[in-house]
Design an enzyme around this catalytic site. Sequence first.
Site, PDB file in Angstrom:
ATOM      1  CB  SER A   1      -0.896  -0.005   1.239  1.00 17.52           C
ATOM      2  OG  SER A   1      -1.512   1.246   1.435  1.00 17.52           O
TER       3      SER A   1
ATOM      4  CE1 TYR B   1      -4.317  -2.047   4.630  1.00 18.08           C
ATOM      5  CE2 TYR B   1      -3.643   0.184   4.076  1.00 18.08           C
ATOM      6  CZ  TYR B   1      -3.989  -1.101   3.691  1.00 18.08           C
ATOM      7  OH  TYR B   1      -3.993  -1.424   2.359  1.00 18.08           O
TER       8      TYR B   1
END
Length: 322
Positions: A124, A149
């Site tokens: 990501s 995350y």
Amino acid sequence: MRVLVTGAAGFIGYHVAQALLARGIEVVGVDDLNTYYDVRLKQARLARLGAGFTFHKLDIADHEAVMRLGDGVEVIVHVAAQAGVRYSLEQPFAYAASNLTGHLSILELARHTPGVKHLIYASSSSVYGTGSALPYAEDARADQPSSLYAATKRADELMSKSYTHLFGLKQTGLRFFTVYGPWGRPDMAYFGFAEAICAGKPVTLYDEGRLKRDFTYIDDIVAGIMGVFDHPPEDAAPHRLFNIGNNRAEYVTDLVRLLEEGLGRSAVTVNLPKPEADPVETCADVSALGALCGYAPTTPLEVGIPRFVAWYLRWREMRAAA
């Protein structure tokens, strides 16, 4: 040829499975169909994957179940994960299970399956944190995550690098930027904005919508993934990391305007301060992926959002009729 796609009922996994099937490649799909968002959407995606597709409902954190999936698999496209930055504040252990234990399960499967030639996995843009220079390049610092995350996705990269070092696994990690398009995720801002506009509910804009994001249309993302699929790592560089985005930062207010135009309704907006974990702007340097496989996104927001809106309105009708 047989390819394992994790997260096959998800947004990106579904589109990748479609692209592989269109080439005549056999696809084994895995997804746990959790309730993070509407399971009906996940099931509708799966229903569109026909001949050549086999589905297994399982949690990738279940190591023993994952280890039974390797028969005949040559490539793994691992895009299953617990997504969402803010949700990690509410359910941190879901991220540990899916993104850490789940990623380790896939690494072990690749390690112990002799036929696996290439593992492509999802990382990501969140790994860059909030202080990196723009556009983000793969050699920028990625050691100051601003969310759990982001920390789990960076950990995945490091785990993969260690497995390449220890066991010679050929791997490619892809740092996804903001992906949007038909069959998208309801937890993403553009989807939530569309829902709110249609319902006459407020749309929350941070810092009056001055934030900018690298919005990347799903077809461009799939083209990049397939480019990596067609250009596996060489022995000299068995583990690689690439940005996969649009190389263009656009204002969130432009996104809202295009949704208003497509939906034929005005948004009711509410302004709030930017959350600490959110960067002011994201933009991907995609030159490395371009050099590898000719990756060059072609879909501007002005084209992609109308396509999403057309699908979204059909999806609303389907939900209403069910």
